[in-house]
Motif scaffolding. Structure first.
Motif, PDB file in Angstrom:
ATOM      1  N   GLN A   1       0.825  -1.199   0.000  1.00 48.15           N
ATOM      2  CA  GLN A   1       0.000   0.000   0.000  1.00 48.15           C
ATOM      3  C   GLN A   1       0.859   1.249   0.000  1.00 48.15           C
ATOM      4  N   VAL A   2       0.318   2.308  -0.609  1.00 46.52           N
ATOM      5  CA  VAL A   2       0.952   3.623  -0.595  1.00 46.52           C
ATOM      6  C   VAL A   2      -0.118   4.619  -0.174  1.00 46.52           C
ATOM      7  N   GLU A   3       0.164   5.351   0.887  1.00 44.83           N
ATOM      8  CA  GLU A   3      -0.792   6.331   1.379  1.00 44.83           C
ATOM      9  C   GLU A   3      -0.181   7.728   1.310  1.00 44.83           C
ATOM     10  N   GLN A   4      -0.957   8.663   0.810  1.00 45.96           N
ATOM     11  CA  GLN A   4      -0.454  10.017   0.661  1.00 45.96           C
ATOM     12  C   GLN A   4      -1.297  10.987   1.484  1.00 45.96           C
ATOM     13  N   SER A   5      -0.613  12.021   1.952  1.00 51.22           N
ATOM     14  CA  SER A   5      -1.322  13.072   2.688  1.00 51.22           C
ATOM     15  C   SER A   5      -0.645  14.412   2.424  1.00 51.22           C
ATOM     16  N   PRO A   6      -1.396  15.516   2.482  1.00 56.03           N
ATOM     17  CA  PRO A   6      -2.852  15.516   2.596  1.00 56.03           C
ATOM     18  C   PRO A   6      -3.498  15.064   1.288  1.00 56.03           C
TER      19      PRO A   6
ATOM     20  N   ILE B   1      -4.280  23.680  -0.670  1.00 58.73           N
ATOM     21  CA  ILE B   1      -4.340  24.965  -1.373  1.00 58.73           C
ATOM     22  C   ILE B   1      -3.297  25.884  -0.758  1.00 58.73           C
ATOM     23  N   ILE B   2      -2.437  26.446  -1.595  1.00 60.54           N
ATOM     24  CA  ILE B   2      -1.415  27.362  -1.093  1.00 60.54           C
ATOM     25  C   ILE B   2      -1.340  28.588  -1.994  1.00 60.54           C
ATOM     26  N   LEU B   3      -0.774  29.651  -1.458  1.00 57.57           N
ATOM     27  CA  LEU B   3      -0.593  30.870  -2.234  1.00 57.57           C
ATOM     28  C   LEU B   3       0.664  30.769  -3.085  1.00 57.57           C
ATOM     29  N   GLU B   4       0.601  31.374  -4.235  1.00 59.57           N
ATOM     30  CA  GLU B   4       1.777  31.411  -5.117  1.00 59.57           C
ATOM     31  C   GLU B   4       2.979  31.975  -4.371  1.00 59.57           C
ATOM     32  N   GLY B   5       4.119  31.315  -4.557  1.00 60.81           N
ATOM     33  CA  GLY B   5       5.343  31.764  -3.910  1.00 60.81           C
ATOM     34  C   GLY B   5       5.649  31.037  -2.607  1.00 60.81           C
ATOM     35  N   LYS B   6       4.629  30.395  -2.038  1.00 63.13           N
ATOM     36  CA  LYS B   6       4.846  29.658  -0.789  1.00 63.13           C
ATOM     37  C   LYS B   6       5.418  28.273  -1.060  1.00 63.13           C
ATOM     38  N   ASN B   7       5.982  27.697  -0.003  1.00 62.56           N
ATOM     39  CA  ASN B   7       6.499  26.338  -0.080  1.00 62.56           C
ATOM     40  C   ASN B   7       5.465  25.358   0.460  1.00 62.56           C
ATOM     41  N   CYS B   8       5.608  24.103   0.093  1.00 66.62           N
ATOM     42  CA  CYS B   8       4.723  23.082   0.670  1.00 66.62           C
ATOM     43  C   CYS B   8       5.437  21.734   0.663  1.00 66.62           C
ATOM     44  N   THR B   9       4.941  20.831   1.507  1.00 64.01           N
ATOM     45  CA  THR B   9       5.516  19.491   1.599  1.00 64.01           C
ATOM     46  C   THR B   9       4.395  18.460   1.564  1.00 64.01           C
ATOM     47  N   LEU B  10       4.564  17.504   0.691  1.00 66.19           N
ATOM     48  CA  LEU B  10       3.599  16.420   0.546  1.00 66.19           C
ATOM     49  C   LEU B  10       4.208  15.150   1.128  1.00 66.19           C
ATOM     50  N   GLN B  11       3.361  14.307   1.719  1.00 67.50           N
ATOM     51  CA  GLN B  11       3.851  13.133   2.416  1.00 67.50           C
ATOM     52  C   GLN B  11       3.413  11.843   1.727  1.00 67.50           C
ATOM     53  N   CYS B  12       4.258  10.826   1.884  1.00 68.01           N
ATOM     54  CA  CYS B  12       3.953   9.511   1.331  1.00 68.01           C
ATOM     55  C   CYS B  12       4.451   8.451   2.299  1.00 68.01           C
ATOM     56  N   ASN B  13       3.566   7.566   2.733  1.00 68.92           N
ATOM     57  CA  ASN B  13       3.935   6.423   3.576  1.00 68.92           C
ATOM     58  C   ASN B  13       3.634   5.149   2.793  1.00 68.92           C
ATOM     59  N   TYR B  14       4.503   4.171   2.897  1.00 71.84           N
ATOM     60  CA  TYR B  14       4.287   2.962   2.118  1.00 71.84           C
ATOM     61  C   TYR B  14       4.569   1.718   2.942  1.00 71.84           C
ATOM     62  N   THR B  15       3.976   0.633   2.489  1.00 71.77           N
ATOM     63  CA  THR B  15       4.212  -0.657   3.138  1.00 71.77           C
ATOM     64  C   THR B  15       4.704  -1.687   2.127  1.00 71.77           C
ATOM     65  N   VAL B  16       5.167  -1.213   0.972  1.00 75.01           N
ATOM     66  CA  VAL B  16       5.647  -2.117  -0.067  1.00 75.01           C
ATOM     67  C   VAL B  16       6.917  -2.818   0.394  1.00 75.01           C
TER      68      VAL B  16
ATOM     69  N   LEU C   1       4.349  -2.015  -9.625  1.00 74.04           N
ATOM     70  CA  LEU C   1       4.327  -0.670  -9.053  1.00 74.04           C
ATOM     71  C   LEU C   1       3.035  -0.473  -8.276  1.00 74.04           C
ATOM     72  N   THR C   2       3.148   0.153  -7.116  1.00 70.08           N
ATOM     73  CA  THR C   2       1.972   0.484  -6.316  1.00 70.08           C
ATOM     74  C   THR C   2       1.815   1.998  -6.309  1.00 70.08           C
ATOM     75  N   PHE C   3       0.671   2.454  -6.764  1.00 63.62           N
ATOM     76  CA  PHE C   3       0.423   3.883  -6.902  1.00 63.62           C
ATOM     77  C   PHE C   3      -0.387   4.395  -5.718  1.00 63.62           C
ATOM     78  N   GLY C   4       0.013   5.574  -5.199  1.00 62.14           N
ATOM     79  CA  GLY C   4      -0.842   6.256  -4.253  1.00 62.14           C
ATOM     80  C   GLY C   4      -1.971   6.964  -4.996  1.00 62.14           C
ATOM     81  N   THR C   5      -2.934   7.467  -4.242  1.00 61.47           N
ATOM     82  CA  THR C   5      -4.071   8.151  -4.869  1.00 61.47           C
ATOM     83  C   THR C   5      -3.774   9.620  -5.147  1.00 61.47           C
TER      84      THR C   5
END
Lengths: 114, 116
Positions: A3-8, A12-27, A102-106
């Motif tokens: 399984q691959v789980e992604q969050s969030p 929604i972010i404003l232009e110019g800002k930074n962001c971080t996306l998460q991925c947890n897996y059990t492969v 390959l296991t794809f997250g949503t």
């Protein structure tokens, strides 16, 4: 079951800002982890591929990290642009090395606004 | 160098009709993979083909679905007697290698099937 789980799920972010996306897996057994960008109505485009021994990999304003011990990855986007609005998909491969395993997250749906 | 080409981009079919989706891999690629993406879900593997051979069809539904990759011409994913649940985006990807431990997969833009 792999399984691959992604969050969030969405962000929604404003232009110019930074962001971080998460991925947890059990492969298991793990071979590599990929991040793809998928624009609405388009096919996925590869951003990074990381193997077990790689902790970080950058592609322009995109930086991916991998912690194979905790089975977590993150995708950091710096100085976001409107064109970054897309779904970001985490994909994990087991060590059979075939694309059929390959296991794809949503995906995380990112929207960058003015 | 053209990318992976899929057609049609959009296809509408009534229940019971047949759908044929075509995929031309990147030049020099002999490995083709088909994936299905349902709304709000991740891509799911369907079938892996090389020229004239089906290598792995473990993700294909047992009935109504078939795939081929002839010696000449594009790979074709065929869905017979379509039902509403077949409505999805179907993506084709290609690679120059069979094993993709670190190899790149190149995706097409997808074919969106709508079953009325």
């Amino acid at each position: 079951k792999n399984q691959v789980e992604q969050s969030p799920q969405s962000l929604i972010i404003l232009e110019g800002k930074n962001c971080t996306l998460q991925c947890n897996y059990t492969v298991s057994p793990f071979s590599n982890l990929r991040w793809y960008k998928q624009d609405t109505g388009r096919g996925p485009v590869s951003l990074t591929i990381m193997t077990f021994s790689e902790n970080t990999k950058s592609n322009g304003r995109y930086t991916a990290t991998l912690d194979a011990d905790t089975k977590q990855s993150s995708l950091h986007i710096t100085a976001s642009q409107l064109s970054d609005s897309a779904s970001y998909i985490c994909v994990v491969s087991d060590n059979t090395g075939t694309a059929s395993k390959l296991t794809f997250g949503t995906g995380t749906r990112l929207q960058v606004t003015l | 160098n053209a990318g992976v080409m899929q057609n049609p981009r959009h296809l509408v079919r009534r229940r019971g009709q047949e759908a044929r989706l075509r995929c031309s891999p990147m030049k020099g690629h002999s490995h083709v993979y088909w994936y299905r993406q349902l709304p709000e879900e991740g891509l799911k593997f369907m079938v892996y083909l090389q020229k004239e051979n089906i290598i792995d069809e473990s993700g294909m539904p047992k009935e109504r679905f078939s795939a081929e990759f002839p010696k000449e011409g594009p790979s074709i994913l065929r869905i017979q007697q379509v039902v509403r649940g077949d409505s999805a985006a179907y993506f084709c990807a290609s690679s120059p290698w069979g094993h993709t431990n670190t190899g790149e997969l190149f995706f097409g833009e997808g074919s969106r099937l709508t079953v009325l």
